[in-house]
Design a protein around this motif. Structure first.
Motif, PDB file in Angstrom:
ATOM      1  N   LYS A 121       0.793  -1.235   0.000  1.00  0.00           N
ATOM      2  CA  LYS A 121       0.000   0.000   0.000  1.00  0.00           C
ATOM      3  C   LYS A 121       0.822   1.280   0.000  1.00  0.00           C
ATOM      4  O   LYS A 121       0.283   2.348  -0.280  1.00  0.00           O
ATOM      5  N   GLY A 122       2.092   1.195   0.327  1.00  0.00           N
ATOM      6  CA  GLY A 122       2.914   2.393   0.371  1.00  0.00           C
ATOM      7  C   GLY A 122       2.666   3.213   1.634  1.00  0.00           C
ATOM      8  O   GLY A 122       1.776   2.898   2.429  1.00  0.00           O
ATOM      9  N   TRP A 123       3.446   4.293   1.785  1.00  0.00           N
ATOM     10  CA  TRP A 123       3.382   5.073   3.025  1.00  0.00           C
ATOM     11  C   TRP A 123       2.204   6.029   3.072  1.00  0.00           C
ATOM     12  O   TRP A 123       1.845   6.521   4.141  1.00  0.00           O
ATOM     13  N   ASN A 124       1.579   6.333   1.959  1.00  0.00           N
ATOM     14  CA  ASN A 124       0.433   7.244   1.984  1.00  0.00           C
ATOM     15  C   ASN A 124      -0.870   6.499   2.242  1.00  0.00           C
ATOM     16  O   ASN A 124      -1.916   6.854   1.708  1.00  0.00           O
TER      17      ASN A 124
ATOM     18  N   SER B   8      13.786   1.651  22.886  1.00  0.00           N
ATOM     19  CA  SER B   8      14.411   2.139  21.645  1.00  0.00           C
ATOM     20  C   SER B   8      13.734   3.449  21.243  1.00  0.00           C
ATOM     21  O   SER B   8      12.966   3.517  20.272  1.00  0.00           O
ATOM     22  N   LEU B   9      14.041   4.506  21.991  1.00  0.00           N
ATOM     23  CA  LEU B   9      13.285   5.751  21.871  1.00  0.00           C
ATOM     24  C   LEU B   9      13.591   6.519  20.590  1.00  0.00           C
ATOM     25  O   LEU B   9      12.688   7.137  20.004  1.00  0.00           O
ATOM     26  N   GLN B  10      14.833   6.510  20.131  1.00  0.00           N
ATOM     27  CA  GLN B  10      15.181   7.262  18.924  1.00  0.00           C
ATOM     28  C   GLN B  10      14.443   6.711  17.703  1.00  0.00           C
ATOM     29  O   GLN B  10      13.877   7.483  16.909  1.00  0.00           O
ATOM     30  N   GLU B  11      14.455   5.398  17.531  1.00  0.00           N
ATOM     31  CA  GLU B  11      13.755   4.805  16.388  1.00  0.00           C
ATOM     32  C   GLU B  11      12.251   5.003  16.517  1.00  0.00           C
ATOM     33  O   GLU B  11      11.560   5.251  15.528  1.00  0.00           O
ATOM     34  N   ALA B  12      11.737   4.888  17.755  1.00  0.00           N
ATOM     35  CA  ALA B  12      10.307   5.117  17.982  1.00  0.00           C
ATOM     36  C   ALA B  12       9.928   6.531  17.565  1.00  0.00           C
ATOM     37  O   ALA B  12       8.901   6.752  16.913  1.00  0.00           O
ATOM     38  N   ARG B  13      10.777   7.503  17.942  1.00  0.00           N
ATOM     39  CA  ARG B  13      10.488   8.903  17.585  1.00  0.00           C
ATOM     40  C   ARG B  13      10.475   9.098  16.066  1.00  0.00           C
ATOM     41  O   ARG B  13       9.587   9.765  15.521  1.00  0.00           O
ATOM     42  N   LYS B  14      11.453   8.526  15.369  1.00  0.00           N
ATOM     43  CA  LYS B  14      11.520   8.686  13.913  1.00  0.00           C
ATOM     44  C   LYS B  14      10.259   8.137  13.242  1.00  0.00           C
ATOM     45  O   LYS B  14       9.704   8.764  12.330  1.00  0.00           O
ATOM     46  N   LEU B  15       9.819   6.972  13.685  1.00  0.00           N
ATOM     47  CA  LEU B  15       8.612   6.379  13.107  1.00  0.00           C
ATOM     48  C   LEU B  15       7.380   7.234  13.401  1.00  0.00           C
ATOM     49  O   LEU B  15       6.548   7.486  12.519  1.00  0.00           O
ATOM     50  N   LEU B  16       7.248   7.702  14.645  1.00  0.00           N
ATOM     51  CA  LEU B  16       6.092   8.512  15.013  1.00  0.00           C
ATOM     52  C   LEU B  16       6.090   9.856  14.284  1.00  0.00           C
ATOM     53  O   LEU B  16       5.023  10.364  13.905  1.00  0.00           O
ATOM     54  N   GLU B  17       7.264  10.435  14.086  1.00  0.00           N
ATOM     55  CA  GLU B  17       7.341  11.697  13.341  1.00  0.00           C
ATOM     56  C   GLU B  17       6.927  11.495  11.886  1.00  0.00           C
ATOM     57  O   GLU B  17       6.240  12.348  11.298  1.00  0.00           O
ATOM     58  N   LYS B  18       7.332  10.356  11.308  1.00  0.00           N
ATOM     59  CA  LYS B  18       6.924  10.067   9.927  1.00  0.00           C
ATOM     60  C   LYS B  18       5.419   9.844   9.850  1.00  0.00           C
ATOM     61  O   LYS B  18       4.757  10.304   8.910  1.00  0.00           O
ATOM     62  N   CYS B  19       4.866   9.152  10.842  1.00  0.00           N
ATOM     63  CA  CYS B  19       3.415   8.929  10.889  1.00  0.00           C
ATOM     64  C   CYS B  19       2.665  10.258  10.974  1.00  0.00           C
ATOM     65  O   CYS B  19       1.656  10.466  10.284  1.00  0.00           O
ATOM     66  N   LEU B  20       3.157  11.169  11.816  1.00  0.00           N
ATOM     67  CA  LEU B  20       2.505  12.468  11.985  1.00  0.00           C
ATOM     68  C   LEU B  20       2.573  13.275  10.691  1.00  0.00           C
ATOM     69  O   LEU B  20       1.581  13.913  10.292  1.00  0.00           O
ATOM     70  N   GLU B  21       3.716  13.230  10.025  1.00  0.00           N
ATOM     71  CA  GLU B  21       3.883  13.958   8.766  1.00  0.00           C
ATOM     72  C   GLU B  21       2.878  13.481   7.716  1.00  0.00           C
ATOM     73  O   GLU B  21       2.221  14.285   7.041  1.00  0.00           O
TER      74      GLU B  21
ATOM     75  N   LYS C 178      -0.808  14.415   8.672  1.00  0.00           N
ATOM     76  CA  LYS C 178      -1.107  15.826   8.412  1.00  0.00           C
ATOM     77  C   LYS C 178      -1.329  16.089   6.927  1.00  0.00           C
ATOM     78  O   LYS C 178      -2.048  17.031   6.553  1.00  0.00           O
ATOM     79  N   SER C 179      -0.724  15.265   6.074  1.00  0.00           N
ATOM     80  CA  SER C 179      -0.871  15.464   4.624  1.00  0.00           C
ATOM     81  C   SER C 179      -2.165  14.879   4.070  1.00  0.00           C
ATOM     82  O   SER C 179      -2.623  15.301   3.005  1.00  0.00           O
ATOM     83  N   ILE C 180      -2.766  13.903   4.772  1.00  0.00           N
ATOM     84  CA  ILE C 180      -3.953  13.247   4.216  1.00  0.00           C
ATOM     85  C   ILE C 180      -5.203  13.402   5.096  1.00  0.00           C
ATOM     86  O   ILE C 180      -6.296  13.052   4.655  1.00  0.00           O
ATOM     87  N   LEU C 181      -5.046  13.945   6.315  1.00  0.00           N
ATOM     88  CA  LEU C 181      -6.186  14.105   7.213  1.00  0.00           C
ATOM     89  C   LEU C 181      -6.385  15.577   7.556  1.00  0.00           C
ATOM     90  O   LEU C 181      -5.473  16.391   7.424  1.00  0.00           O
TER      91      LEU C 181
END
Length: 564
Positions: free
Chosen positions: A332-335, A355-368, A371-374
């Protein structure tokens, strides 16, 4: 591995046979609504036609087995067509039988017996006045059921059961079909005492008609297992699923479903290791059959990750979630929100394992992506911000003794995120309240899920704000009184929000143990802060808090007992 385990787990054949014999001995008088003629007269006046496009066609095999999934409940809806179409249902999607397939040859001769029934060479009944009424009553009952008119539907299903017995004979598979339809209705009405003997009678009839090793008997046992599972009668559900597995055999294509459902029961029984082994083998069978990216397989992978997380097997849960995310990225891709939800699930597991750094990166990508589709005030964005704020608070805790300034920056980031998550949650609830007012206080079903999530996010964000203020106090001892007051203010806002919203969303809050648990967490946190004070005013509030805490604890305890 799981096959060896199931062989060890399954009771000896004699035990299974004893259980089968027990079901054969359980007999109750058939419901008899036929003493009065008014009900039958009303039914006879109906002439709802049969729907040809809903009739089963399986002339070569004589039956058809199919499954349909129900997303919210993680269970399957089984439909089995035999010479009499047996309808086996679970969850909110219900199906009922209408037509049969007698597996007739084109040149088969027919004859009439003394009862007026037209028969064919293999003894199957073709039609008579009772079988025609059975079809109409079943059709009427199904349509009324789907309209939510359960009392009227019950009358027709009772009539259908009588006509099946009259037209086909009391131990014909059509009677098993009628028993299952009526049992399913009673299950939905939560009249479990009436439903159980009907399920058991259907099994007995099928065993007499086709033998105990027939696939149709196996699916009927699956239906019985689901009936017990919804009541949390776990041992009875386990036995039913094991008997289904015994009937189908390890080589049957539907045995994977049996292992999955049995695995869910074992997990609820606290047998986590055995549960994981069965669910993993169920997934392996689907993958080997080329269904590794199918909806059922993904659903089982998600459930497996939940089981592993709750069992504190975080590394194993992480591996399963990485697998799910990889499948979603490719398909399905990231969008896609499905991919975002998979990534967020992995991030939360990484957060739990540190594993907080990787968790943050994933959550930041999810938020980005969100915000683009909702819409900017979508509650998913508020929840995403709350998750990021919690990661920031945890990272601040790690840095507290190493880098004071960086720790403070993390808390400042968390503060901004929590302010925004509170704003989004409050906005969703405000819009929902206006919608209710426009609809004259009716609860629109489409918004209830958003209301529940928004209220939960609001309470969690306020609670996290209190924790953040407490952490600031630890960073700057000179400002201790200031930060205690800030923490108290945030938690008092949480308590105030709950009380105001409780008056608006009474039904939602009264039924949600999750919301009450969040509120209880706020109360306890606030109590701990206020106990540090010694003035009379604070002492009075402390007593009020203790009373409120006991009240919510009692409500939660009562709710959990009812569910258990």
């Amino acid at each position: 591995m799981a096959l060896r385990f199931l062989h060890r787990l399954r009771p000896p054949m004699t035990s299974l046979r004893r259980a089968i014999e027990l079901t054969r001995r359980i007999r109750v008088p058939s419901p008899s609504p036929f003493a009065t003629t008014s009900r039958k007269a009303a039914a006879n006046s109906s002439s709802l036609p049969l729907r040809g496009d809903q009739r089963p066609h399986s002339r070569q095999l004589g039956f058809r087995l199919s499954t349909r999934g129900t997303e919210d409940k993680n269970c399957n809806l089984w439909i089995l067509y035999v010479q009499a179409a047996i309808v086996i249902g679970f969850g909110s999607n219900i199906s009922f039988s209408e037509e049969i397939d007698n597996n007739l040859g084109t040149n088969m001769e027919t004859e009439e017996d003394g009862s007026g029934l037209r028969r064919i060479e293999d003894g199957s009944v073709i039609s008579n006045i009772h079988t025609s009424k059975w079809r109409v009553f079943t059709d009427n009952g199904r349509d009324l059921f789907l309209q939510g008119k359960l009392m009227e539907a019950e009358n027709y299903f009772l009539l259908a059961l009588e006509e099946a017995k009259e037209g086909f004979g009391p131990r014909d598979p059509h009677v098993a079909s009628a028993c299952n339809n009526l049992a399913e209705l009673y299950r939905v009405k939560k009249e479990f005492v009436k439903a159980e003997p009907l399920y058991l009678d259907a099994i007995n009839i099928l065993e007499e008609s086709f033998g105990p090793e027939d696939v149709r008997v196996g699916v009927a046992y699956h239906n019985l297992g689901q009936f017990y599972l919804v009541q949390r009668k776990l041992e009875e559900a386990r036995i039913s699923y094991e008997m289904k597995g015994q009937v189908l055999g390890h080589g049957h294509s539907d045995y994977a479903d049996t292992m999955y459902h049995l695995g869910t029961v074992l997990f609820l029984q606290g047998k986590e290791k055995d549960s994981v082994a069965l669910i993993q083998d169920s997934i392996r069978i689907l993958e080997e059959g080329g269904q590794g990216e199918s909806v059922p397989c993904l659903r089982r992978l998600r459930y497996l990750s939940q089981v592993l997380s709750k069992s504190n097997q975080l590394k194993e849960a992480e591996n399963v979630q990485r697998k799910i995310l990889h499948i979603m990225e490719l398909s399905k891709g990231w969008n896609s929100l499905d991919t975002i939800i998979a990534a967020e699930g992995l991030a939360l597991t990484l957060q739990s394992s540190g594993s907080l750094q990787e968790a943050r990166k994933l959550l930041e990508k999810c938020l980005e992506v969100r915000k683009s589709i909702l819409h900017e005030d979508n509650i998913q964005i508020g929840a995403n911000m709350l998750h990021l704020a919690r990661v920031a608070i945890l990272m601040s805790n790690q840095m507290m003794k190493v880098d004071f300034l960086e720790a403070k920056k993390e808390l400042d980031k968390a503060k901004v995120l929590l302010d925004n998550s509170i704003r989004v949650a409050q906005r969703v609830l405000d819009v929902s309240q206006k919608t209710r007012n426009i609809r004259k206080h009716k609860e629109p079903g489409g918004t209830r899920k958003d209301e529940h999530v928004a209220l939960t996010i609001l309470l969690q964000s306020c609670n996290a704000m209190g924790l953040l203020a407490t952490n600031k106090k630890e960073l700057e001892e000179a400002g201790e009184k200031h930060y205690i007051a800030e923490a108290e203010h945030a938690l008092l806002e949480c308590v105030s929000a709950f009380k105001v919203l409780h008056a608006i969303f009474v039904s939602l809050i009264s039924k949600s143990t999750e919301i009450k648990a969040e509120y209880l967490s706020c109360l306890r946190h606030l109590l701990n802060l206020m106990i540090e004070r010694t003035d009379e005013k604070s002492s009075s509030k402390v007593q009020e808090l203790k009373v409120e805490i006991k009240h919510i604890e009692a409500e939660l305890s009562s709710s959990r007992k009812c569910r258990g």
